[in-house]
Scaffold this motif. Structure first.
Motif, short mmCIF file in Angstrom:
data_model
loop_
_atom_site.label_atom_id
_atom_site.label_comp_id
_atom_site.label_asym_id
_atom_site.label_seq_id
_atom_site.Cartn_x
_atom_site.Cartn_y
_atom_site.Cartn_z
N ASN A 44 -2.30 -0.80 -5.81
CA ASN A 44 -2.00 -1.63 -4.63
C ASN A 44 -2.23 -3.04 -4.94
O ASN A 44 -1.29 -3.90 -4.31
N ARG A 93 0.80 -1.08 0.23
CA ARG A 93 -0.02 -0.05 0.06
C ARG A 93 0.87 1.35 -0.05
O ARG A 93 1.12 1.96 0.91
N SER A 105 -2.78 5.74 -0.49
CA SER A 105 -4.16 5.19 0.29
C SER A 105 -4.87 6.59 0.16
O SER A 105 -4.68 7.66 -0.05
#
Length: 380
Positions: free
Chosen positions: A271, A166, A169
């Motif tokens: 991701n 990740r 985000s």
């Protein structure tokens, strides 16, 4: 091989899930307490636990446990522990601490006493008066609860929720460890459709895909203990090779993630690519009202907006009402919804079959579970 006692720390409410993971990994002498699961193994258990635990926060090496009501007791009993077996002469070590309902309530003083005790022990072992601390890192924690001290070394380094996939985000993302726990707490399995209609940066679908494909969550990151001199290089290498061999590349998954925000969808796709599961998740930019529920059986797991700010409450109330309306006819679907909004059931329009208290970071939340019927064997 050297025997060790380890502690998998857990967010409140997830202890049972972490315990099940520890059992599944084959560890021994398992005990559960508030926010932790203790277990035993050998040196190879440290890489195995770090690589495979999906819902734990950290893996700590337990050095000792004793009662301490004075600084002298804390110093002497800390000094008696085998620090020299773990920390080399050039080891860089810091001490963190916490104290709850204990006579030794000053955390900085406890940290200082523990640091001094370890230094004295290592001075005697290495016959030196000064340490360069240029080597691997060892984060020691002194944890005092009701006058009982537990001394540990953190084997993980960065928290286990940091999977490495990740890079980007959206606002208020859910932790990877909690997302994995939500999937494990559901009745989803890899043969059924899973939908997250508020997927944001894709954490829930990605964690589900990693579970479905049996990808070790820590495979794409490093850990503090990888650099410790006590480990022969092949111990960590073998653990990673075993994890790679365990991946199920042939499984066919049906996982979908949708969101009204096009930027979030692009981030989710990136991701998923980093996590190695982009080929088994379908991401699409769609509002809730445009979703098409073609499958007769499916599972919805989602983390919708909570309305933490007063200005957002009315909007969230409307959203939860819409969710109740859209999901009302999905009688054969199971729905799992996490939110801190205490009036959720009233606006959703239906009382949950089961409700579980959890924490999303520092936010107290409830996990509302609506169970659909078990699909026929020909479907599952």
């Amino acid at each position: 091989m050297k025997k060790v006692e380890l502690i998998a720390t857990a967010t409140f409410g997830l202890e049972a899930i972490v315990k099940r993971e520890v059992i599944d990994l084959g560890f021994e002498d398992i005990k559960t307490d508030n926010a932790m699961v203790t277990f035993k193994g050998d040196l190879s258990s440290i890489p195995k636990a770090n690589l495979w635990l999906r819902c734990a926060d950290r893996v700590l090496l337990k050095l000792g446990e004793f009662n301490a009501t004075t600084f002298d007791q804390l110093f002497e009993q800390t000094k008696a522990l085998p620090w020299e077996e773990w920390i080399p002469e050039d080891g860089k070590f810091t001490v963190t601490g916490k104290s709850i309902n204990s006579k030794l309530f000053s955390v900085p003083d406890c940290q200082s006493i523990v640091k001094k005790a370890i230094v004295e022990k290592l001075k005697k072992k290495y016959n030196v008066t000064w340490f360069s601390e240029t080597g691997p890192e060892y984060t020691v924690q002194v944890s005092l609860l009701k006058d009982k001290a537990i001394l540990t070394i953190d084997t993980s380094g960065t928290g286990l929720h940091k999977r490495g996939y990740r890079e980007n985000s959206v606002q208020a993302p859910i932790k990877e460890t909690l997302a994995a726990a939500l999937v494990k707490l559901s009745f989803w399995n890899k043969d059924r459709l899973l939908l997250d209609p508020f997927c944001g940066s894709g954490t829930l679908p990605i964690e589900a895909a990693m579970i479905g494909r049996n990808i070790a969550p820590g495979l794409n990151r490093s850990f503090a203990s990888e650099k410790w001199s006590i480990f022969k290089p092949e111990i960590w290498k073998n653990a990673r090779v075993d994890a790679l061999k365990s991946i199920d590349q042939n499984v066919q998954l049906k996982i979908k993630g949708t969101d009204i925000d096009p930027e979030a969808i692009e981030i989710a796709k990136e991701n998923a690519f980093e996590a190695g599961v982009d080929d088994c998740i379908e991401f699409d930019q769609k509002p809730l009202g445009e979703l098409d529920f073609k499958d007769e059986y499916g599972v919805i797991i989602c983390n919708p907006p909570y309305g933490e700010r007063l200005s957002e409450v009315e909007e969230v109330e409307k959203l939860y009402t819409s969710m109740g309306n859209y999901f009302e006819n999905l009688n054969t679907w199971s729905k799992y919804i996490i939110t801190s909004f205490e009036e959720f059931e009233n606006f959703y329009g239906k009382k949950a079959d089961k409700k579980r208290k959890l924490y999303n970071g520092r936010i107290k939340v409830d996990y509302y579970q609506y169970f659909g019927p078990r699909p026929p064997k020909s479907i599952t």
